[in-house]
Design a protein around this motif. Structure first.
Motif, mmCIF file in Angstrom:
data_model
loop_
_atom_site.group_PDB
_atom_site.id
_atom_site.type_symbol
_atom_site.label_atom_id
_atom_site.label_comp_id
_atom_site.label_asym_id
_atom_site.label_seq_id
_atom_site.Cartn_x
_atom_site.Cartn_y
_atom_site.Cartn_z
ATOM 1 N N UNK A 478 -10.066 56.222 81.192
ATOM 2 C CA UNK A 478 -9.947 57.673 81.104
ATOM 3 C C UNK A 478 -8.776 58.086 80.223
ATOM 4 N N UNK A 479 -7.683 57.345 80.286
ATOM 5 C CA UNK A 479 -6.497 57.711 79.503
ATOM 6 C C UNK A 479 -6.676 57.348 78.040
ATOM 7 N N UNK A 480 -7.163 56.128 77.777
ATOM 8 C CA UNK A 480 -7.200 55.630 76.406
ATOM 9 C C UNK A 480 -8.392 56.166 75.626
ATOM 10 N N UNK A 481 -9.529 56.334 76.269
ATOM 11 C CA UNK A 481 -10.747 56.725 75.541
ATOM 12 C C UNK A 481 -11.027 58.218 75.697
ATOM 13 N N UNK A 482 -11.036 58.671 76.944
ATOM 14 C CA UNK A 482 -11.364 60.077 77.175
ATOM 15 C C UNK A 482 -10.171 60.999 77.022
ATOM 16 N N UNK A 483 -8.938 60.457 77.085
ATOM 17 C CA UNK A 483 -7.702 61.249 76.942
ATOM 18 C C UNK A 483 -7.648 62.392 77.940
ATOM 19 N N UNK A 484 -8.045 62.099 79.185
ATOM 20 C CA UNK A 484 -8.004 63.097 80.248
ATOM 21 C C UNK A 484 -6.688 62.977 81.013
ATOM 22 N N UNK A 485 -5.838 63.981 80.912
ATOM 23 C CA UNK A 485 -4.592 64.034 81.670
ATOM 24 C C UNK A 485 -3.865 62.686 81.650
ATOM 25 N N UNK A 486 -3.468 62.223 80.479
ATOM 26 C CA UNK A 486 -2.908 60.857 80.400
ATOM 27 C C UNK A 486 -1.639 60.668 81.210
ATOM 28 N N UNK A 487 -0.698 61.617 81.130
ATOM 29 C CA UNK A 487 0.549 61.428 81.875
ATOM 30 C C UNK A 487 0.314 61.491 83.377
ATOM 31 N N UNK A 488 -0.572 62.390 83.814
ATOM 32 C CA UNK A 488 -0.839 62.510 85.245
ATOM 33 C C UNK A 488 -1.535 61.262 85.777
ATOM 34 N N UNK A 489 -2.606 60.829 85.094
ATOM 35 C CA UNK A 489 -3.350 59.659 85.560
ATOM 36 C C UNK A 489 -2.533 58.384 85.415
ATOM 37 N N UNK A 490 -1.855 58.252 84.264
ATOM 38 C CA UNK A 490 -1.116 57.018 84.028
ATOM 39 C C UNK A 490 0.078 56.869 84.939
ATOM 40 N N UNK A 491 0.961 57.866 84.923
ATOM 41 C CA UNK A 491 2.179 57.770 85.734
ATOM 42 C C UNK A 491 1.850 57.912 87.214
ATOM 43 N N UNK A 492 0.923 58.841 87.566
ATOM 44 C CA UNK A 492 0.566 58.999 88.975
ATOM 45 C C UNK A 492 -0.070 57.750 89.555
ATOM 46 N N UNK A 493 -1.018 57.172 88.806
ATOM 47 C CA UNK A 493 -1.614 55.915 89.277
ATOM 48 C C UNK A 493 -0.598 54.806 89.393
ATOM 49 N N UNK A 494 0.365 54.756 88.464
ATOM 50 C CA UNK A 494 1.400 53.721 88.524
ATOM 51 C C UNK A 494 2.273 53.900 89.765
ATOM 52 N N UNK A 495 2.584 55.157 90.125
ATOM 53 C CA UNK A 495 3.400 55.395 91.324
ATOM 54 C C UNK A 495 2.662 54.947 92.584
ATOM 55 N N UNK A 496 1.362 55.237 92.664
ATOM 56 C CA UNK A 496 0.582 54.801 93.828
ATOM 57 C C UNK A 496 0.551 53.278 93.930
ATOM 58 N N UNK A 497 0.330 52.625 92.791
ATOM 59 C CA UNK A 497 0.340 51.162 92.804
ATOM 60 C C UNK A 497 1.730 50.616 93.135
ATOM 61 N N UNK A 498 2.763 51.374 92.768
ATOM 62 C CA UNK A 498 4.115 50.966 93.146
ATOM 63 C C UNK A 498 4.322 51.001 94.652
ATOM 64 N N UNK A 499 3.719 52.008 95.334
ATOM 65 C CA UNK A 499 3.789 52.027 96.795
ATOM 66 C C UNK A 499 3.108 50.786 97.382
ATOM 67 N N UNK A 500 1.970 50.403 96.814
ATOM 68 C CA UNK A 500 1.313 49.185 97.297
ATOM 69 C C UNK A 500 2.205 47.962 97.094
ATOM 70 N N UNK A 501 2.936 47.924 95.972
ATOM 71 C CA UNK A 501 3.850 46.806 95.725
ATOM 72 C C UNK A 501 4.962 46.776 96.773
ATOM 73 N N UNK A 502 5.495 47.947 97.130
ATOM 74 C CA UNK A 502 6.528 47.988 98.168
ATOM 75 C C UNK A 502 5.974 47.559 99.516
ATOM 76 N N UNK A 503 4.753 47.996 99.834
ATOM 77 C CA UNK A 503 4.158 47.595 101.113
ATOM 78 C C UNK A 503 3.874 46.097 101.148
ATOM 79 N N UNK A 504 3.579 45.523 100.007
ATOM 80 C CA UNK A 504 3.301 44.078 99.974
ATOM 81 C C UNK A 504 4.539 43.260 100.325
#
Length: 958
Positions: A478-504
């Motif tokens: 979505x970010x690279x091809x469709x260019x839909x809300x790149x900062x929101x999807x990219x940084x927001x998704x990274x923050x969520x995955x960061x929470x999973x890393x902390x829980x791990x």
């Protein structure tokens, strides 16, 4: 001997084990009688030795001659040692062993085993047993071919052929039954014969409709019913005999008949009936093989209906437009039947991995075939996705039931849970599109990760990792091809995955050594998050801004360890810096280097990262830090090279590269970052290559550098070698492999300096002084290293000497007179002094090396004297020159106390004497003869006088 405890052993055995038990019991009786005879013989021998009457042998019990009846026919699931069932007799009791003799009575009793041991059959035995079913299959194929052989058909006709085939099948079946009852060892063989006969009977019934030349039945429904009736009979027979072999044959051929006779609902109902029967046998007798066969046949029958049309052609489109609900009902019914077997079967043959594999096959077949049925029925991608999603929800619900019904096997519930989550995720991917798909998946991985940490479920944690990967892929799309809300999807998704890393890291968070623990799951989530951020930066930033942005991001994420206890993030964040270095070093898209500020910022952050990783104690450490810093050091060298080389001339680069290596070495020594010092030697290597191969091309006798500028890299290389050597002297605590490696490095530097000096001599000095220069250089190095007691330096001195020797011989071939000069004589004389110096070297060199030096130096001197006499004086004086040179060698050896030089001198004198007798005496005039003999006389007499006069002193000296 060990007794058979029926109550202590409940292991299910196969018919082969039952046969083996019968054989072992017969062997047990034989061994008992042998032990009794051995006791008698021991008693007799003991009585003879003690002059006592022989011990009377005890009365031996009569060996049972009656036939041992077989074990109760409880099939493959009969427990070992269980009481007999039905009308068959039980095993006879094992006769007890009589009392041993008087001598054997004092022996300790043998250890009692817990139960009977079943040794594994040998490979030969196993192969022999496999030959039986192979032969049965061959017999089936033989009959099939016989039925289609035209001469037999024309000779017997349909009735005769059917009659003979059925009669032979029945006869063979009766024979198999008699063999099964006659001997226990023939149970398996007899049943395979019976299976062969039943298969022949099946083929006979099959040919009555499906083979046109022999067709006597015209209705396909009647033919299918007949084959199904045969299968039912064989299944009842297998139940009566408790034989899984017969059941497997029956079910297999029944599925074959349904596959070749696809009569709509009748065939589907028959297949479900077979599946239900197989599950009943599994629950009743534990026949897992039959259940696996039934599962395979049930789903393959539907697969054949889905992908093959009436002509037997593969069709995967919707041209036939099959009805969906009959297929779905069939699939759900089959899945429910086999799921019942999974949840309610407690037989030992269906535990552990067999049960998990069975349920996985069942669930996978349901999902795949249901999706295929949806497609074949004409539905588009949306309903197909909902079908898969519904399958996932069904499996999740089944996991709850499995947790209650299979509490002793938690892997069953875990398998349903994991596979249900997989199907649910797949359904979400198919049903939803666009941003919603990636958002739903990343929220799912957040939920699964949190639930997995709270419940400590491995299935939930593994599912979270898989779903996180899929979510990252779709968000990147979505970010690279469709260019839909790149900062929101990219940084927001990274923050969520960061929470999973902390829980791990929750399990190791309170561990005192938490910093030293590297959690792979946490690192995995960090990499996924970095992938999202990188995609965002790559999409939104320009080419010149991307490398410094990545480098700054890497530095920020690395230093975040002081705020966030995610100890895997600093290491994984280095992928940003590595990528930035790659962009700065290899600009792929434009092919042009980035602006200086961009590459300079990446270089500065790279240098700071090397220094930080070398000295940090915050996060985990290990050998990987060395590898990381090594890569960074090489990248830093490349960045500095790109920043300096295009802006300086070739002559200046020779000097600048040498000084850059010195700068790198000083920085590494001051800040104790030795990899920087090591990587800086690449600049020195470039300077050395530039020194040997200038841009104008390679020429041995000249290069484009001035003699002073060319000495700079030579001095730097030599200084590095001396500095390394002095470092080892200042720090004697450096030991082991480190000291050996640094010593080798110091020697390598000095040797390279010597090679470069040789190249400098060829390019700067005139040709007529090069030979003497190399010989003097070699001799000087040899004596200097003898003084320093350096074995390596002493051996390094051989290099210029060898160059001088080769150069002399090469030029002698082209112009011998030009190299036969006084300077060359001095060079040969200096070479001779090396042999005298090696005597002082003691153990620095081996005897072989000193012999080689002496022989080469003597040979060169002899060759020079001969060429001088021949070219400068007269060939007639050659023998005189040999004699005088031999005398000189003798005196030199006497002076330096090197007897090998004396031996060489005496050898040359003998060569002169031989030459006189063989050539001079016959070819020269009288005057030359007189002079030659005179010299020889003086030489020989002088040598003889020395040996005679100073014999005692020579013994003292030498």
């Amino acid at each position: 001997m060990a007794t058979f405890d029926k109550s202590s052993n409940t292991r299910n055995v196969t018919p082969e084990d039952r046969e083996l038990l019968q054989i072992l019991r017969r062997q047990q009786l034989d061994l008992q009688r042998s032990l009794e005879r051995l006791d008698v013989q021991l008693g007799e021998l003991e009585g003879r030795l003690n002059d006592a009457p022989a011990v009377e042998p005890p009365a031996l019990p009569p060996f049972p001659t009656e036939h041992l009846p077989p074990l109760p026919p409880h099939g493959e699931t009969a427990a070992l040692g269980s009481p007999p069932s039905g009308t068959e007799a039980a095993l006879p009791p094992i006769p007890t062993v009589p009392e041993p003799s008087a001598v054997a009575a004092h022996l300790p009793p043998p250890p009692v085993q817990a139960g009977p041991a079943f040794p594994k059959p040998s490979l030969e035995f196993q192969l022999g047993r496999w030959l039986i079913p192979i032969g049965a299959v061959s017999g089936i194929i033989m009959l099939a071919l016989l039925l289609t052989w035209a001469p037999v058909y024309h000779f017997l006709g349909s009735a005769g052929l059917f009659g003979i085939s059925a009669t032979v099948s029945l006869v063979i079946y009766v024979l198999g039954e008699r063999l099964e009852r006659s001997r226990p060892a023939l149970v398996f063989f007899g049943r395979m014969i019976m299976a062969l006969a039943l298969a022949w009977l099946y083929l006979t019934a099959y040919a009555s409709y499906y083979y046109a030349p022999l067709r006597v039945i015209s209705s396909p429904l009647l033919a299918g019913f007949l084959l199904l009736l045969w299968s039912a009979y064989v299944l009842l027979l297998a139940e009566r005999k408790k034989s899984q072999v017969l059941a497997v044959f029956s079910v297999f051929l029944a599925y074959v008949s349904s596959a070749i006779n696809p009569i709509g609902a009748f065939t589907m109902g028959a297949d479900l009936l077979l599946a239900f029967t197989a599950v009943i046998f599994l629950l009743r007798n534990g026949w897992a093989v039959l259940s696996y066969l039934s599962l395979t046949g049930t789903y393959l029958a539907l697969l054949r209906r889905l992908v093959l049309n009436d002509n037997g052609e593969i069709v995967l489109d919707t041209s036939r437009a099959l009805h969906f609900w009959p297929l779905a009902v069939y699939l759900l019914g089959a899945w429910a039947i086999f799921t019942t077997a999974v949840l309610f079967s407690n037989t030992a043959s269906f535990r552990g991995g067999k049960r998990s594999a069975f349920l996985s096959l069942n669930n996978g077949a349901l999902a795949v075939l249901l999706a295929l049925s949806t497609h074949i029925s004409g539905y588009d991608l949306g309903p197909l996705g909902w079908a898969v999603l519904d399958c996932g929800l069904l499996l999740l619900a089944t996991s709850v039931a499995a947790r209650a019904l299979c509490a002793d096997e938690p892997d069953v519930a875990g398998a349903y849970l994991g596979q249900g989550l997989a199907l649910l995720t797949t359904g979400i991917i198919v049903v939803y599109t666009g941003i919603s798909r990636g958002v739903l998946l990343v929220l799912e991985t957040l939920f699964l990760g949190f639930a997995g940490v709270i419940s400590r479920s491995v299935i939930l944690r593994a599912s979270a990792t898989v779903v996180g990967f899929l979510a990252t892929l779709f968000l990147i799309k979505e970010v690279a091809i469709s260019a839909h809300h790149p900062w929101l999807l990219g940084v927001g998704g990274a923050i969520i995955l960061g929470f999973n890393a902390l829980w791990a890291r929750r399990d190791v968070r309170h561990n005192p050594k938490s910093r030293e623990r590297f959690v792979l799951t946490a690192a995995y989530y960090c990499l996924l998050a970095l992938g999202l951020v990188f995609t965002t930066l790559y999409t939104e930033l320009s080419d010149a801004m991307l490398p410094p942005a990545l480098a700054i991001g890497a530095a920020a994420l690395t230093l975040s360890i002081y705020l966030i206890p995610l100890y895997e993030l600093p290491l994984t964040a280095q992928t940003f810096l590595l990528t930035a270095q790659g962009f700065a070093l290899f600009p792929v898209e434009t092919g042009e280097p980035f602006p200086g500020w961009s590459s300079g910022l990446v270089s500065i952050i790279t240098l700071l990262a090397i220094t930080w990783w070398t000295h940090q104690r915050v996060t985990c450490r290990g050998a990987w830090i060395f590898l990381l810093n090594l890569v960074y050091s090489l990248a830093f060298v490349g960045l500095v090279y790109n920043a300096t080389r295009p802006h300086v001339s070739a002559a200046d680069w020779l000097t600048i590269a040498s000084f850059l290596s010195v700068a790198f070495l000083l920085y590494g020594a001051v800040f104790r970052v030795w990899l920087i010092a090591l990587a800086g030697q690449l600049f020195l290597g470039l300077a050395i290559c530039h020194f040997f191969v200038p841009p104008e091309g390679w020429d041995l006798h000249s290069f484009g550098w001035s003699w002073g500028r060319a000495l700079v890299p030579i001095a730097v290389v030599f200084a590095f070698g001396r500095a390394t050597y002095q470092w080892l002297r200042v720090y004697p605590e450096i030991a082991g492999s480190s000291r050996a490696g640094l010593g080798l490095l110091a020697y390598t530097y000095q040797f390279f300096a010597l090679v470069m000096l040789a190249r400098w001599i060829f390019a700067v000095l005139p040709a007529h002084v090069q030979i003497i220069t190399f010989f003097f250089l070699g001799t000087g190095l040899l004596h200097w290293n003898l003084h320093r007691v350096s074995a390596f330096g002493l051996r390094a001195s051989y290099f210029p000497t060898a160059i001088g020797l080769v150069l002399y011989l090469h030029r002698f071939q082209t112009d011998p007179l030009s190299v036969t000069t006084g300077l060359t004589g001095l060079a040969a004389l200096s070479f001779l002094t090396q042999s005298a110096g090696l005597r002082r070297g003691g153990s620095l060199v081996s005897q072989t090396e000193s012999w080689i030096v002496i022989l080469l130096s003597v040979g060169l001197g002899w060759f020079f004297v001969s060429s001088w006499v021949v070219l400068r004086i007269h060939p007639s004086y050659l023998t005189i020159g040999w004699a005088l040179f031999g005398l000189f060698l003798f005196l030199l050896g006497l002076f330096v106390r090197e007897r090998r030089l004396r031996w060489c001198g005496l050898g040359i004198v003998l060569a002169a004497i031989l030459r006189v007798g063989l050539y001079d005496f016959w070819g020269f005039s009288t005057g030359y003869r007189v002079l030659t003999f005179l010299v020889l006389t003086l030489v020989t007499l002088g040598l003889g006088f020395i040996y005679a006069r100073f014999v005692d002193r020579l013994k003292t000296w030498l």
